[in-house]
Design a protein around this motif. Structure first.
Motif, PDB file in Angstrom:
ATOM      1  N   MET A 162      25.250   1.288  24.042  1.00 40.25           N
ATOM      2  CA  MET A 162      26.588   1.089  23.495  1.00 40.25           C
ATOM      3  C   MET A 162      27.391   0.204  24.456  1.00 40.25           C
ATOM      4  O   MET A 162      27.318   0.385  25.672  1.00 40.25           O
ATOM      5  CB  MET A 162      27.293   2.427  23.305  1.00 40.25           C
ATOM      6  CG  MET A 162      26.580   3.368  22.349  1.00 40.25           C
ATOM      7  SD  MET A 162      26.562   2.770  20.667  1.00 40.25           S
ATOM      8  CE  MET A 162      28.268   2.923  20.250  1.00 40.25           C
ATOM      9  N   PRO A 163      28.142  -0.770  23.935  1.00 36.26           N
ATOM     10  CA  PRO A 163      28.883  -1.680  24.823  1.00 36.26           C
ATOM     11  C   PRO A 163      29.866  -0.969  25.759  1.00 36.26           C
ATOM     12  O   PRO A 163      29.972  -1.333  26.928  1.00 36.26           O
ATOM     13  CB  PRO A 163      29.622  -2.591  23.853  1.00 36.26           C
ATOM     14  CG  PRO A 163      28.863  -2.518  22.578  1.00 36.26           C
ATOM     15  CD  PRO A 163      28.267  -1.142  22.541  1.00 36.26           C
ATOM     16  N   ASP A 164      30.569   0.039  25.267  1.00 38.45           N
ATOM     17  CA  ASP A 164      31.570   0.726  26.085  1.00 38.45           C
ATOM     18  C   ASP A 164      30.994   1.884  26.890  1.00 38.45           C
ATOM     19  O   ASP A 164      31.598   2.316  27.868  1.00 38.45           O
ATOM     20  CB  ASP A 164      32.707   1.245  25.204  1.00 38.45           C
ATOM     21  CG  ASP A 164      33.474   0.107  24.546  1.00 38.45           C
ATOM     22  OD1 ASP A 164      33.435  -1.016  25.096  1.00 38.45           O
ATOM     23  OD2 ASP A 164      34.092   0.331  23.499  1.00 38.45           O
ATOM     24  N   TYR A 165      29.870   2.416  26.467  1.00 37.02           N
ATOM     25  CA  TYR A 165      29.247   3.562  27.132  1.00 37.02           C
ATOM     26  C   TYR A 165      27.785   3.210  27.411  1.00 37.02           C
ATOM     27  O   TYR A 165      26.900   3.531  26.621  1.00 37.02           O
ATOM     28  CB  TYR A 165      29.344   4.811  26.260  1.00 37.02           C
ATOM     29  CG  TYR A 165      30.760   5.159  25.896  1.00 37.02           C
ATOM     30  CD1 TYR A 165      31.569   5.858  26.786  1.00 37.02           C
ATOM     31  CD2 TYR A 165      31.302   4.770  24.676  1.00 37.02           C
ATOM     32  CE1 TYR A 165      32.884   6.170  26.460  1.00 37.02           C
ATOM     33  CE2 TYR A 165      32.611   5.078  24.336  1.00 37.02           C
ATOM     34  CZ  TYR A 165      33.392   5.776  25.234  1.00 37.02           C
ATOM     35  OH  TYR A 165      34.684   6.077  24.921  1.00 37.02           O
ATOM     36  N   ARG A 166      27.509   2.570  28.508  1.00 30.58           N
ATOM     37  CA  ARG A 166      26.180   2.042  28.817  1.00 30.58           C
ATOM     38  C   ARG A 166      25.111   3.123  28.983  1.00 30.58           C
ATOM     39  O   ARG A 166      23.934   2.835  28.883  1.00 30.58           O
ATOM     40  CB  ARG A 166      26.219   1.173  30.089  1.00 30.58           C
ATOM     41  CG  ARG A 166      27.085  -0.050  29.969  1.00 30.58           C
ATOM     42  CD  ARG A 166      26.469  -0.996  28.974  1.00 30.58           C
ATOM     43  NE  ARG A 166      27.358  -2.114  28.700  1.00 30.58           N
ATOM     44  CZ  ARG A 166      26.954  -3.346  28.605  1.00 30.58           C
ATOM     45  NH1 ARG A 166      25.694  -3.639  28.760  1.00 30.58           N
ATOM     46  NH2 ARG A 166      27.818  -4.297  28.329  1.00 30.58           N
ATOM     47  N   HIS A 167      25.511   4.360  29.216  1.00 25.20           N
ATOM     48  CA  HIS A 167      24.534   5.437  29.384  1.00 25.20           C
ATOM     49  C   HIS A 167      24.120   6.055  28.045  1.00 25.20           C
ATOM     50  O   HIS A 167      23.223   6.891  27.997  1.00 25.20           O
ATOM     51  CB  HIS A 167      25.094   6.518  30.320  1.00 25.20           C
ATOM     52  CG  HIS A 167      26.335   7.156  29.787  1.00 25.20           C
ATOM     53  ND1 HIS A 167      27.573   6.552  29.879  1.00 25.20           N
ATOM     54  CD2 HIS A 167      26.532   8.330  29.157  1.00 25.20           C
ATOM     55  CE1 HIS A 167      28.478   7.346  29.312  1.00 25.20           C
ATOM     56  NE2 HIS A 167      27.874   8.431  28.871  1.00 25.20           N
ATOM     57  N   VAL A 168      24.731   5.623  26.926  1.00 21.30           N
ATOM     58  CA  VAL A 168      24.422   6.163  25.602  1.00 21.30           C
ATOM     59  C   VAL A 168      23.521   5.180  24.857  1.00 21.30           C
ATOM     60  O   VAL A 168      23.838   3.999  24.743  1.00 21.30           O
ATOM     61  CB  VAL A 168      25.718   6.402  24.791  1.00 21.30           C
ATOM     62  CG1 VAL A 168      25.396   6.877  23.386  1.00 21.30           C
ATOM     63  CG2 VAL A 168      26.612   7.403  25.502  1.00 21.30           C
ATOM     64  N   LEU A 169      22.391   5.686  24.356  1.00 24.25           N
ATOM     65  CA  LEU A 169      21.485   4.876  23.539  1.00 24.25           C
ATOM     66  C   LEU A 169      21.728   5.162  22.065  1.00 24.25           C
ATOM     67  O   LEU A 169      21.948   6.312  21.669  1.00 24.25           O
ATOM     68  CB  LEU A 169      20.026   5.189  23.861  1.00 24.25           C
ATOM     69  CG  LEU A 169      19.449   4.613  25.140  1.00 24.25           C
ATOM     70  CD1 LEU A 169      18.019   5.085  25.319  1.00 24.25           C
ATOM     71  CD2 LEU A 169      19.514   3.111  25.135  1.00 24.25           C
ATOM     72  N   ASN A 170      21.669   4.120  21.268  1.00 21.94           N
ATOM     73  CA  ASN A 170      21.797   4.244  19.827  1.00 21.94           C
ATOM     74  C   ASN A 170      20.590   3.548  19.207  1.00 21.94           C
ATOM     75  O   ASN A 170      19.919   2.765  19.870  1.00 21.94           O
ATOM     76  CB  ASN A 170      23.104   3.606  19.361  1.00 21.94           C
ATOM     77  CG  ASN A 170      23.581   4.168  18.043  1.00 21.94           C
ATOM     78  OD1 ASN A 170      22.914   4.986  17.432  1.00 21.94           O
ATOM     79  ND2 ASN A 170      24.758   3.728  17.615  1.00 21.94           N
TER      80      ASN A 170
END
Length: 87
Positions: free
Chosen positions: A22-30
């Motif tokens: 995610m662009p704003d949350y780099r530790h979250v994968l989508n």
């Protein structure tokens, strides 16, 4: 009719699952699922989409998994001239 012609030319259905950050949350994968008719083993449509993703979209790719399946081949195509119905 266009899809049938492409399948007879050797195209198969390629399904890819993209994992991206995610662009704003780099530790979250989508994940994102993509499908198109493509030619194995070069996969020009898949690589064209990956290039588009890297150039135009903000979420950096983590990984890509894909599978390819020919839905019909010239040897499987046959003309049916009759039909039997029961009841």
């Amino acid at each position: 009719m266009r899809e049938t012609e492409r399948m007879l030319q050797g195209y198969g259905l390629t399904t890819a699952e993209f994992y991206y950050r995610m662009p704003d949350y780099r530790h979250v994968l989508n994940s994102f699922i993509w499908q198109d008719y493509d030619l194995a083993p070069d996969y020009p449509q898949l690589f064209k989409f990956i290039e588009f993703w890297q150039e135009k979209l903000e979420g950096p790719l983590h990984s890509v998994r894909f599978t390819h399946r020919k839905l019909i081949s010239p040897g499987e195509w046959r003309n049916v001239v009759g039909e039997f119905r029961l009841h």
